[in-house]
Design a protein around this motif. Sequence first.
Motif, PDB file in Angstrom:
ATOM      1  N   VAL A   1       0.843  -1.199   0.000  1.00  0.00           N
ATOM      2  CA  VAL A   1       0.000   0.000   0.000  1.00  0.00           C
ATOM      3  C   VAL A   1       0.880   1.252   0.000  1.00  0.00           C
ATOM      4  CG1 VAL A   1      -1.763   1.307   1.236  1.00  0.00           C
ATOM      5  CG2 VAL A   1      -1.851  -1.199   1.222  1.00  0.00           C
ATOM      6  N   PRO A   2       0.746   2.138  -0.982  1.00  0.00           N
ATOM      7  CA  PRO A   2       1.555   3.364  -1.027  1.00  0.00           C
ATOM      8  C   PRO A   2       1.260   4.286   0.153  1.00  0.00           C
ATOM      9  CG  PRO A   2       0.433   2.968  -3.132  1.00  0.00           C
ATOM     10  CD  PRO A   2      -0.159   2.022  -2.141  1.00  0.00           C
ATOM     11  N   LYS A   3       2.254   5.044   0.551  1.00  0.00           N
ATOM     12  CA  LYS A   3       2.108   5.937   1.697  1.00  0.00           C
ATOM     13  C   LYS A   3       0.972   6.945   1.515  1.00  0.00           C
ATOM     14  CE  LYS A   3       6.872   5.765   3.411  1.00  0.00           C
ATOM     15  NZ  LYS A   3       8.119   6.537   3.683  1.00  0.00           N
ATOM     16  N   ASN A   4       0.772   7.410   0.296  1.00  0.00           N
ATOM     17  CA  ASN A   4      -0.244   8.448   0.081  1.00  0.00           C
ATOM     18  C   ASN A   4      -1.666   7.935   0.297  1.00  0.00           C
ATOM     19  OD1 ASN A   4       0.244   7.020  -2.586  1.00  0.00           O
ATOM     20  ND2 ASN A   4      -1.519   8.285  -3.150  1.00  0.00           N
ATOM     21  N   LEU A   5      -1.862   6.611   0.347  1.00  0.00           N
ATOM     22  CA  LEU A   5      -3.196   6.059   0.579  1.00  0.00           C
ATOM     23  C   LEU A   5      -3.451   5.726   2.052  1.00  0.00           C
ATOM     24  CD1 LEU A   5      -3.604   3.602  -2.458  1.00  0.00           C
ATOM     25  CD2 LEU A   5      -4.533   5.913  -2.216  1.00  0.00           C
ATOM     26  N   LYS A   6      -2.412   5.735   2.851  1.00  0.00           N
ATOM     27  CA  LYS A   6      -2.552   5.252   4.229  1.00  0.00           C
ATOM     28  C   LYS A   6      -3.321   6.203   5.139  1.00  0.00           C
ATOM     29  CE  LYS A   6       1.317   2.046   4.153  1.00  0.00           C
ATOM     30  NZ  LYS A   6       2.607   1.612   4.735  1.00  0.00           N
ATOM     31  N   SER A   7      -3.508   7.445   4.721  1.00  0.00           N
ATOM     32  CA  SER A   7      -4.284   8.386   5.545  1.00  0.00           C
ATOM     33  C   SER A   7      -5.761   8.003   5.577  1.00  0.00           C
ATOM     34  CB  SER A   7      -4.115   9.816   5.019  1.00  0.00           C
ATOM     35  OG  SER A   7      -4.580   9.911   3.685  1.00  0.00           O
ATOM     36  N   ASN A   8      -6.186   7.147   4.636  1.00  0.00           N
ATOM     37  CA  ASN A   8      -7.578   6.685   4.582  1.00  0.00           C
ATOM     38  C   ASN A   8      -7.737   5.280   5.158  1.00  0.00           C
ATOM     39  OD1 ASN A   8      -7.130   8.519   1.967  1.00  0.00           O
ATOM     40  ND2 ASN A   8      -9.249   8.731   2.617  1.00  0.00           N
ATOM     41  N   TRP A   9      -6.756   4.855   5.946  1.00  0.00           N
ATOM     42  CA  TRP A   9      -6.705   3.457   6.386  1.00  0.00           C
ATOM     43  C   TRP A   9      -6.511   3.357   7.893  1.00  0.00           C
ATOM     44  CZ3 TRP A   9      -2.179  -0.368   5.020  1.00  0.00           C
ATOM     45  CH2 TRP A   9      -2.620  -1.684   5.207  1.00  0.00           C
ATOM     46  N   LYS A  10      -7.357   2.543   8.547  1.00  0.00           N
ATOM     47  CA  LYS A  10      -7.211   2.267   9.971  1.00  0.00           C
ATOM     48  C   LYS A  10      -7.020   0.762  10.142  1.00  0.00           C
ATOM     49  CE  LYS A  10      -9.757   6.251  11.713  1.00  0.00           C
ATOM     50  NZ  LYS A  10     -10.738   6.735  12.713  1.00  0.00           N
ATOM     51  N   LEU A  11      -5.868   0.373  10.667  1.00  0.00           N
ATOM     52  CA  LEU A  11      -5.481  -1.031  10.770  1.00  0.00           C
ATOM     53  C   LEU A  11      -5.499  -1.475  12.228  1.00  0.00           C
ATOM     54  CD1 LEU A  11      -4.371  -3.604   9.451  1.00  0.00           C
ATOM     55  CD2 LEU A  11      -2.094  -2.558   9.467  1.00  0.00           C
ATOM     56  N   PHE A  12      -6.271  -2.516  12.525  1.00  0.00           N
ATOM     57  CA  PHE A  12      -6.414  -3.049  13.877  1.00  0.00           C
ATOM     58  C   PHE A  12      -5.702  -4.401  13.935  1.00  0.00           C
ATOM     59  CE2 PHE A  12      -9.644   0.017  13.226  1.00  0.00           C
ATOM     60  CZ  PHE A  12      -9.993   0.543  14.464  1.00  0.00           C
ATOM     61  N   ARG A  13      -4.677  -4.513  14.790  1.00  0.00           N
ATOM     62  CA  ARG A  13      -3.796  -5.677  14.789  1.00  0.00           C
ATOM     63  C   ARG A  13      -4.143  -6.674  15.890  1.00  0.00           C
ATOM     64  NH1 ARG A  13       0.539  -5.715  12.088  1.00  0.00           N
ATOM     65  NH2 ARG A  13      -0.119  -7.890  12.015  1.00  0.00           N
ATOM     66  N   PHE A  14      -5.345  -7.210  15.813  1.00  0.00           N
ATOM     67  CA  PHE A  14      -5.806  -8.244  16.740  1.00  0.00           C
ATOM     68  C   PHE A  14      -6.564  -9.287  15.945  1.00  0.00           C
ATOM     69  CE2 PHE A  14      -5.853  -4.149  18.922  1.00  0.00           C
ATOM     70  CZ  PHE A  14      -5.070  -4.401  20.043  1.00  0.00           C
ATOM     71  N   ALA A  15      -6.961 -10.381  16.596  1.00  0.00           N
ATOM     72  CA  ALA A  15      -7.870 -11.340  15.978  1.00  0.00           C
ATOM     73  C   ALA A  15      -9.221 -10.663  15.757  1.00  0.00           C
ATOM     74  CB  ALA A  15      -8.026 -12.565  16.876  1.00  0.00           C
ATOM     75  N   ASP A  16     -10.013 -11.213  14.831  1.00  0.00           N
ATOM     76  CA  ASP A  16     -11.297 -10.599  14.500  1.00  0.00           C
ATOM     77  C   ASP A  16     -12.193 -10.386  15.721  1.00  0.00           C
ATOM     78  OD1 ASP A  16     -10.558 -10.603  11.853  1.00  0.00           O
ATOM     79  OD2 ASP A  16     -11.725 -12.381  11.323  1.00  0.00           O
TER      80      ASP A  16
END
Length: 256
Positions: free
Chosen positions: A159-174
Amino acid sequence: MSEITRVLKTFIAYLKRPDLYPELGRKIIKNTVNRGNAFKGKEKTNSWAATKSISQQEAIIKLFGADMTPFRREFQDILKTAQQKEIECPVKMGGPGALELIYYACEFTNAKNVVETGVAYGWSSLATLLSLEKRNGVLYSSDMPYLAQDGDRFVGYVVPKNLKSNWKLFRFADKESLPKIFTECSSFDVLHYDSDKSYNGRMWAYEELYKKLRKGGVFISDDIGDNSAYQDFCEKNNIETTVVEYEGKYIGVFIK
């Protein structure tokens, strides 16, 4: 790395993360008591899927009334750079799936809020974000840490850096990530499932995600041939689904 070494390394990594203890407990049960559950109904569903399946191109025309061919042309440079990053990545994860299906689902719904489970390199995330950035939308992603591979820093690598402002990543099991995501957003235009492959894991997540999908939203699940969870879920809820055959596997997709 031998299988025993990998399992031991993963177990030790879990012990260092108290926030992941609930998932550790579930994995122990899944791999002991419920070990046979992962493939429940697999033969039934593969037979069912084979009789229904169409190509990705046919599905995009049927469901979204769109021609998928412009995607590769419009984003040629971005996809080429992403492919090179995958090749160079020292940790091997899952490759790109049906990117056009995801992208045109977002375009069809004019998506502003999308939820996905399973990230790996971030191919599906990339396809989603290429659509969401047009509307300043947000992608909420759930993905477990890659404990055995030391690959955490490579999650979402393409994923390019310029798209990451629209992204929220949660690093746990579902089961930990999704409640956190739902406190931030309670309704989604598109959902894409590609995480826990077990029958029980899928059935739990399908029900939770379906409740949060708006009417007219698009539901996508990868690898539905692993077991009968997707077929059973659709039949239980009287859902008429489209099945896409892609690179020898089956994807389920429907509009709510």
